[in-house]
Design an enzyme around this catalytic site. Structure first.
Site, short mmCIF file in Angstrom:
data_model
loop_
_atom_site.label_atom_id
_atom_site.label_comp_id
_atom_site.label_asym_id
_atom_site.label_seq_id
_atom_site.Cartn_x
_atom_site.Cartn_y
_atom_site.Cartn_z
N CYS A 1 2.92 32.17 46.00
CA CYS A 1 4.17 32.51 45.38
C CYS A 1 4.07 33.46 44.38
O CYS A 1 3.05 33.49 43.47
CB CYS A 1 4.68 31.14 44.74
SG CYS A 1 6.41 31.19 44.22
N GLU B 1 11.95 29.66 49.83
CA GLU B 1 12.86 30.07 48.91
C GLU B 1 13.91 29.13 48.71
O GLU B 1 14.36 29.20 47.38
CB GLU B 1 13.50 31.56 49.63
CG GLU B 1 12.60 32.89 49.91
CD GLU B 1 11.42 32.77 48.77
OE1 GLU B 1 11.80 32.71 47.41
OE2 GLU B 1 10.44 33.50 48.87
#
Lengths: 168, 177
Positions: free
Chosen positions: A96, A139
């Site tokens: 991430c 997401e």
């Protein structure tokens, strides 16, 4: 256009629950242009969510088309996305932009069905699988204040775990 | 304490497993002013094992003194080495390899031997002996980097076909979001 600053853990703004978008206006579309530029500026990034740049609204962008040999829907702007169906599970490796220098294994649904809106406010319906489904779930977790760190599984034991995927 | 300073040590502890080892060893380190880095602690065949990066302002002797009382009271063997503290430079694997077969001597050497020749850099290897005493099975999981590509590894393990060892290679495609 601008590359926005990406918040990194443990910034508490990453933990906020993002609010639904209510106005599909030029300001929203200008933000989406910047958000996409920010995603593409990061090395290897295939998705980004508005909370990663400090905007607590339910907006994500996913584009896994750079990956060879996988099914995908191209560049996606998903506003107010809702996953309506989960199926199967698979362990995969995630990193991430908000958690530098670390990747970990995460169990995600193998296939999902999703309802969302595009940047003009038109309704969208998608079915995703595999890597693209993983990116979308990663997401959307950001919109609920979750990082992949919240979903890490053990390399040693969880590769074989038989588990029905459940939203946190 | 700045994690980038150079006072890092690798502390290894091995001995019969029992509850509370991690708590007592790490408490002794904390009370002695140490800082912890990366660690691998697991139970191997009834034994507690730990490899623990420790940041400590003294030398190997002073760090040993800090924890020796605890490890001796728990009947554990302790070993301390000075190391380079290379944090924040993770190497990411691009291949996961699962190996299993009826347990016999030489599986690890045979499999890792052909994989090394085909360009595998192992980042993590874990193995278990399962099954039963009369029918043991050996299970190994490797994560690594395929320096010459995954097809090279696939061709390499093909020579193991028919030798009673199953080898499955799977690319690790990291999703960055």
């Amino acid at each position: 256009m601008a590359v926005l600053e990406i918040l990194t853990y443990p910034d508490v703004r990453l933990e906020r629950i993002a609010q639904p978008v209510e106005r599909f206006d030029d300001a929203l579309r200008a933000f989406i242009v910047d958000l996409e530029e920010t995603m593409r500026a990061g090395p290897g990034g295939v998705g980004i969510a508005a909370p990663q740049v400090g905007r607590a609204e339910r907006i994500v962008i996913v584009d896994v088309s750079s990956k060879p040999k996988i099914k995908h829907h191209g560049r996606l702007v998903l506003v107010n996305p809702e996953i309506t169906h989960w199926e199967g599970f698979v362990v995969g490796r995630e990193g991430c932009m908000s958690v530098p220098d670390y990747t970990g294994n995460v169990i995600r649904a193998e296939r999902i069905t999703l309802e969302a809106f595009d940047e003009l406010g038109s309704a969208l319906h998608y079915e995703f699988e595999g890597y693209e489904a993983r990116a979308v779930q990663h997401e959307i977790d950001h919109l609920d204040g979750l990082l992949f760190l919240d979903r890490l599984v053990s390399r040693r034991n969880d590769l074989f775990r038989r588990k029905v995927y459940q939203k946190a | 304490m700045n994690r980038l300073t150079n006072h890092w040590f690798m502390l290894t502890v091995v001995g019969k497993d029992r509850p509370g080892i991690v708590a007592r060893v790490t408490a002794a380190l904390y009370e002695g002013g140490c800082n912890l880095g990366e660690a691998s602690m697991t139970r191997l065949g009834g034994n507690f094992t730990v490899m623990l990066m420790v940041q400590h302002d003294g030398d190997t002797a002073s760090l040993t003194r800090l924890v020796a009382t605890v490890t001796e009271s728990l009947g554990l063997k302790l070993h301390v080495d000075k190391i380079a503290g290379d944090l924040y430079h993770h190497q990411e694997p691009d291949v996961r390899i699962a190996v299993f077969g009826a347990d016999r001597a030489g599986i690890v050497a045979q499999v890792t031997g052909v994989l090394a020749e085909a360009g595998l850099d192992i980042l993590d290897l874990q193995s278990n002996v399962a099954g039963s005493v009369d029918k043991p099975i050996y299970i190994m999981q490797i994560e690594g980097r395929a320096l010459e590509g995954i097809p090279a590894l696939e061709s390499a393990v093909a020579v193991l076909d028919g030798k009673g060892i199953q080898v499955h290679l799977e690319p690790i495609d990291i999703m960055i979001g």
